[in-house]
Design a protein around this motif. Structure first.
Motif, mmCIF file in Angstrom:
data_model
loop_
_atom_site.group_PDB
_atom_site.id
_atom_site.type_symbol
_atom_site.label_atom_id
_atom_site.label_comp_id
_atom_site.label_asym_id
_atom_site.label_seq_id
_atom_site.Cartn_x
_atom_site.Cartn_y
_atom_site.Cartn_z
ATOM 1 N N SER A 88 0.798 -1.219 0.000
ATOM 2 C CA SER A 88 0.000 0.000 0.000
ATOM 3 C C SER A 88 0.833 1.273 0.000
ATOM 4 O O SER A 88 0.458 2.248 -0.631
ATOM 5 N N ALA A 89 1.956 1.303 0.701
ATOM 6 C CA ALA A 89 2.701 2.554 0.865
ATOM 7 C C ALA A 89 3.948 2.563 -0.014
ATOM 8 O O ALA A 89 4.882 1.798 0.220
ATOM 9 N N PRO A 90 3.997 3.422 -1.021
ATOM 10 C CA PRO A 90 5.213 3.532 -1.840
ATOM 11 C C PRO A 90 6.382 4.040 -1.004
ATOM 12 O O PRO A 90 6.263 5.038 -0.299
ATOM 13 N N ARG A 91 7.507 3.330 -1.086
ATOM 14 C CA ARG A 91 8.705 3.718 -0.355
ATOM 15 C C ARG A 91 9.921 3.461 -1.236
ATOM 16 O O ARG A 91 9.831 2.846 -2.286
ATOM 17 N N GLY A 92 11.083 3.928 -0.766
ATOM 18 C CA GLY A 92 12.318 3.686 -1.489
ATOM 19 C C GLY A 92 12.430 4.590 -2.710
ATOM 20 O O GLY A 92 11.808 5.644 -2.778
ATOM 21 N N GLN A 93 13.226 4.166 -3.689
ATOM 22 C CA GLN A 93 13.453 4.985 -4.878
ATOM 23 C C GLN A 93 12.706 4.456 -6.084
ATOM 24 O O GLN A 93 12.730 3.270 -6.367
ATOM 25 N N LEU A 94 12.045 5.356 -6.795
ATOM 26 C CA LEU A 94 11.389 5.056 -8.060
ATOM 27 C C LEU A 94 12.183 5.728 -9.167
ATOM 28 O O LEU A 94 12.457 6.920 -9.109
ATOM 29 N N PHE A 95 12.531 4.977 -10.186
ATOM 30 C CA PHE A 95 13.359 5.484 -11.293
ATOM 31 C C PHE A 95 12.499 5.495 -12.552
ATOM 32 O O PHE A 95 12.076 4.449 -13.036
ATOM 33 N N VAL A 96 12.220 6.701 -13.078
ATOM 34 C CA VAL A 96 11.379 6.824 -14.266
ATOM 35 C C VAL A 96 12.127 7.601 -15.349
ATOM 36 O O VAL A 96 12.998 8.418 -15.057
ATOM 37 N N THR A 97 11.762 7.327 -16.606
ATOM 38 C CA THR A 97 12.335 8.064 -17.728
ATOM 39 C C THR A 97 11.214 8.507 -18.654
ATOM 40 O O THR A 97 10.168 7.844 -18.731
ATOM 41 N N ALA A 98 11.418 9.630 -19.343
ATOM 42 C CA ALA A 98 10.390 10.193 -20.221
ATOM 43 C C ALA A 98 11.065 11.150 -21.201
ATOM 44 O O ALA A 98 12.184 11.612 -20.964
ATOM 45 N N PRO A 99 10.376 11.465 -22.319
ATOM 46 C CA PRO A 99 10.886 12.530 -23.189
ATOM 47 C C PRO A 99 11.015 13.838 -22.406
ATOM 48 O O PRO A 99 10.251 14.087 -21.466
ATOM 49 N N VAL A 100 11.962 14.683 -22.815
ATOM 50 C CA VAL A 100 12.311 15.861 -22.011
ATOM 51 C C VAL A 100 11.109 16.771 -21.752
ATOM 52 O O VAL A 100 10.767 17.057 -20.604
ATOM 53 N N MET A 101 10.447 17.230 -22.807
ATOM 54 C CA MET A 101 9.374 18.208 -22.620
ATOM 55 C C MET A 101 8.141 17.575 -21.979
ATOM 56 O O MET A 101 7.511 18.178 -21.102
ATOM 57 N N PHE A 102 7.804 16.346 -22.374
ATOM 58 C CA PHE A 102 6.667 15.664 -21.760
ATOM 59 C C PHE A 102 6.949 15.427 -20.276
ATOM 60 O O PHE A 102 6.062 15.575 -19.428
ATOM 61 N N GLY A 103 8.187 15.067 -19.967
ATOM 62 C CA GLY A 103 8.537 14.861 -18.569
ATOM 63 C C GLY A 103 8.401 16.123 -17.742
ATOM 64 O O GLY A 103 7.883 16.094 -16.625
ATOM 65 N N ARG A 104 8.863 17.235 -18.316
ATOM 66 C CA ARG A 104 8.780 18.504 -17.579
ATOM 67 C C ARG A 104 7.338 18.942 -17.385
ATOM 68 O O ARG A 104 6.955 19.407 -16.303
ATOM 69 N N LEU A 105 6.521 18.804 -18.434
ATOM 70 C CA LEU A 105 5.153 19.313 -18.380
ATOM 71 C C LEU A 105 4.190 18.380 -17.656
ATOM 72 O O LEU A 105 3.264 18.853 -16.979
ATOM 73 N N HIS A 106 4.386 17.064 -17.798
ATOM 74 C CA HIS A 106 3.336 16.144 -17.349
ATOM 75 C C HIS A 106 3.792 15.047 -16.400
ATOM 76 O O HIS A 106 2.978 14.556 -15.621
ATOM 77 N N VAL A 107 5.061 14.652 -16.443
ATOM 78 C CA VAL A 107 5.520 13.649 -15.481
ATOM 79 C C VAL A 107 5.913 14.313 -14.163
ATOM 80 O O VAL A 107 5.563 13.825 -13.086
ATOM 81 N N LEU A 108 6.606 15.448 -14.239
ATOM 82 C CA LEU A 108 7.038 16.125 -13.019
ATOM 83 C C LEU A 108 5.866 16.497 -12.104
ATOM 84 O O LEU A 108 5.963 16.301 -10.884
#
Length: 297
Positions: A88-108
């Motif tokens: 139930s509880a997210p812990r530790g490190q999550l490592f994600v990758t995305a296109p630069v602009m999509f990541g800045r606008l929508h993943v961040l």
């Protein structure tokens, strides 16, 4: 020394190209990193790094071992997150990758909300306008735009984006708007910003109308492509989420909309072994909610 600690030290030295930089990244003393790598080399019976006063670089044995070390650490991190976080509880490190602009606008924004909600969670974001090797790089979830190649990885489609051909009002006032794809030969065009668009632009619902353009300007980032289009330098072929803000503000105008190819899927790609990780499930849910809210159309 603990075997996993020596692997962490080895990967950190490889990633940061030096023992001192690796020590800073891991929050420890340089001599500890030196001892850890030396212990690993003794255990393996090989030299992992070329060392000099100017640089540290991987040997052939070190380069061959690096991907395996990353996978081992990723699997350990996954096991720790499942045990520490329960279901139930997210812990530790999550490592994600995305296109630069999509990541800045929508993943961040999605990541920011997760960090606010879960104190035990840390996130590493790798924003690149190219695909990376998910399993080998230890990535938990990758955001991909476009058709996916067949693989053993799991994929969840969370939305879609469209191709948009855009230009500034000033450019269109001077040069006129193209009425059909064939008219592009009489216009200034620009390319750049990732692997999707080169000199061949696709149109038609099935993408079966191909037009070869002779770019007057080639740039290597989407942000620069958008800025050049706003400055009136010509027509740009970008995606709907990339041009949406500029179109809304009136800085860019879409053209050839009737000839646009079918929308491209936005997918989340991850290894089946990551599916049970609470952090991965939470990230997928957060991205689904953002898509359903119409964040990128």
């Amino acid at each position: 020394m603990d075997r996993f600690e020596t692997l962490k030290a080895f990967v950190a030295v490889a990633d940061h190209h030096g023992f001192a930089a690796a020590a800073r990244a891991l929050g420890t003393a340089p001599p500890a990193i030196t001892r850890a790598v030396a212990a690993l080399e003794r255990h393996l019976g090989v030299t992992l790094f070329h060392r000099s006063t100017r640089a540290v670089s991987l040997t052939d044995d070190g380069a061959a071992f690096l991907d395996r070390a990353r996978r081992i650490l990723a699997e350990l991190r996954e096991a720790e997150q499942i045990v520490m976080g329960g279901r139930s509880a997210p812990r530790g490190q999550l490592f994600v990758t995305a296109p630069v602009m999509f990541g800045r606008l929508h993943v961040l924004p999605a990541v920011s909300a997760l960090l606010e909600a879960h104190e035990g969670l840390n996130v590493r974001m790798l924003l690149l306008d190219r695909n990376v090797r998910i399993v080998e790089e230890g990535i938990d979830v990758a955001v991909r735009i476009g058709a996916l190649a067949d693989s053993a990885l799991r994929a969840v489609t969370i939305g879609s984006v469209r191709q948009t051909i855009v230009a500034s009002p000033d450019y269109l006032a001077r040069s006129g708007a193209p009425a059909a794809p064939a008219d592009l030969s009489r216009h200034r065009c620009m390319t750049g910003g990732g692997p999707r668009v080169g000199n061949i632009w696709l149109f038609g619902s099935r993408g079966d109308i191909q037009v070869q353009v002779a770019p007057r300007l080639i740039v290597n980032t989407v942000d620069a492509t958008i800025a050049a289009a706003e400055a009136g330098l010509g027509l740009a072929n970008v995606l709907s989420y990339q041009s949406a803000e500029s179109i809304k503000a009136g800085r860019l105008v879409p053209v050839l909309e009737d000839y646009a190819p079918a929308p491209m899927p936005v997918s989340l790609l991850y290894d089946a072994g990551r599916a049970a990780m609470p952090a991965v499930r939470a990230f997928i849910d957060a991205m689904r909610e953002r898509a359903q809210s119409g964040a990128w159309g």
